[in-house]
Design a protein around this motif. Structure first.
Motif, mmCIF file in Angstrom:
data_model
loop_
_atom_site.group_PDB
_atom_site.id
_atom_site.type_symbol
_atom_site.label_atom_id
_atom_site.label_comp_id
_atom_site.label_asym_id
_atom_site.label_seq_id
_atom_site.Cartn_x
_atom_site.Cartn_y
_atom_site.Cartn_z
ATOM 1 N N GLU A 27 0.139 4.600 4.863
ATOM 2 C CA GLU A 27 0.092 3.171 5.197
ATOM 3 C C GLU A 27 -1.227 2.544 4.754
ATOM 4 O O GLU A 27 -1.256 1.419 4.248
ATOM 5 C CB GLU A 27 0.290 2.965 6.707
ATOM 6 N N GLU A 34 -1.142 2.135 1.004
ATOM 7 C CA GLU A 34 -0.297 0.983 0.660
ATOM 8 C C GLU A 34 -1.045 -0.327 0.876
ATOM 9 O O GLU A 34 -1.005 -1.227 0.030
ATOM 10 C CB GLU A 34 0.990 1.004 1.490
ATOM 11 N N ASP A 81 -1.969 -2.839 -2.071
ATOM 12 C CA ASP A 81 -1.441 -4.207 -1.999
ATOM 13 C C ASP A 81 -2.540 -5.259 -2.116
ATOM 14 O O ASP A 81 -2.295 -6.364 -2.579
ATOM 15 C CB ASP A 81 -0.667 -4.416 -0.696
ATOM 16 N N ARG A 103 -4.143 -1.334 -8.723
ATOM 17 C CA ARG A 103 -3.007 -0.818 -7.959
ATOM 18 C C ARG A 103 -2.327 0.329 -8.716
ATOM 19 O O ARG A 103 -2.025 1.373 -8.157
ATOM 20 C CB ARG A 103 -2.009 -1.940 -7.665
ATOM 21 N N TRP A 162 -2.062 4.372 -7.479
ATOM 22 C CA TRP A 162 -0.824 5.153 -7.350
ATOM 23 C C TRP A 162 -0.776 6.320 -8.335
ATOM 24 O O TRP A 162 -0.265 7.386 -8.007
ATOM 25 C CB TRP A 162 0.401 4.250 -7.481
#
Length: 113
Positions: A58, A61, A65, A72, A76
Motif C-alpha cells: 500500500e 502504491e 501514485d 512511477r 514498479w
C-alpha cells in the motif's frame, strides 16, 4: 559535556549542541574576546543516520501514485524485478514494451554455478 549527553541523546543531537558551542567560540574569537580560535578544537561525534525500512504494498502504491509517470515506471520495475537504481536508470526505451522488459546483456550479472 559529551559524556553526560551520550547515554541520553543521539550523536546527531549532541553534534547540534557542539555546533552551537563551536559557533559561540568562533564569535568570541572574531570579536577579540579570546586570543585563539577554540572552535577548531571541538570534535564532533560520528553519525550513522542510515535507516532501513521495508514498505508495504500500500505504501509503494501511494508513493508510485504521487510520482511522475517516468518515476512511477521506475518504482514498479524495481519492485517487480529487484533491479537497482543504476540498472533502472540506464534502461532505454528500446528495452521497455507494454508487457516486456528486456535487459541488455552488458548489465546482467552471471553467477557461476
Amino acid at each position: 559535556m559529551i559524556q553526560d549527553m551520550l547515554g541520553t541523546y543521539a550523536p546527531g543531537t549532541i553534534n547540534k549542541s557542539l555546533n552551537a558551542l563551536s559557533r559561540a567560540l568562533r564569535i568570541a574569537w572574531e570579536r577579540g574576546l579570546t586570543k585563539q580560535d577554540h572552535s577548531r578544537e571541538i570534535t564532533r561525534l560520528p553519525e550513522n543516520n542510515a535507516r532501513e525500512r521495508v514498505l508495504t504494498l500500500e505504501e509503494v502504491e501511494r508513493l508510485a501514485d504521487s510520482a511522475s509517470e517516468q518515476v512511477r515506471v521506475g518504482i514498479w520495475i524495481g519492485i517487480y524485478t529487484g533491479m537497482r537504481r543504476r540498472e533502472i536508470l540506464t534502461l532505454e526505451q528500446k528495452h521497455l514494451d507494454v508487457d516486456t522488459l528486456t535487459m541488455p546483456w552488458r548489465q546482467c550479472i552471471v553467477y557461476p554455478t
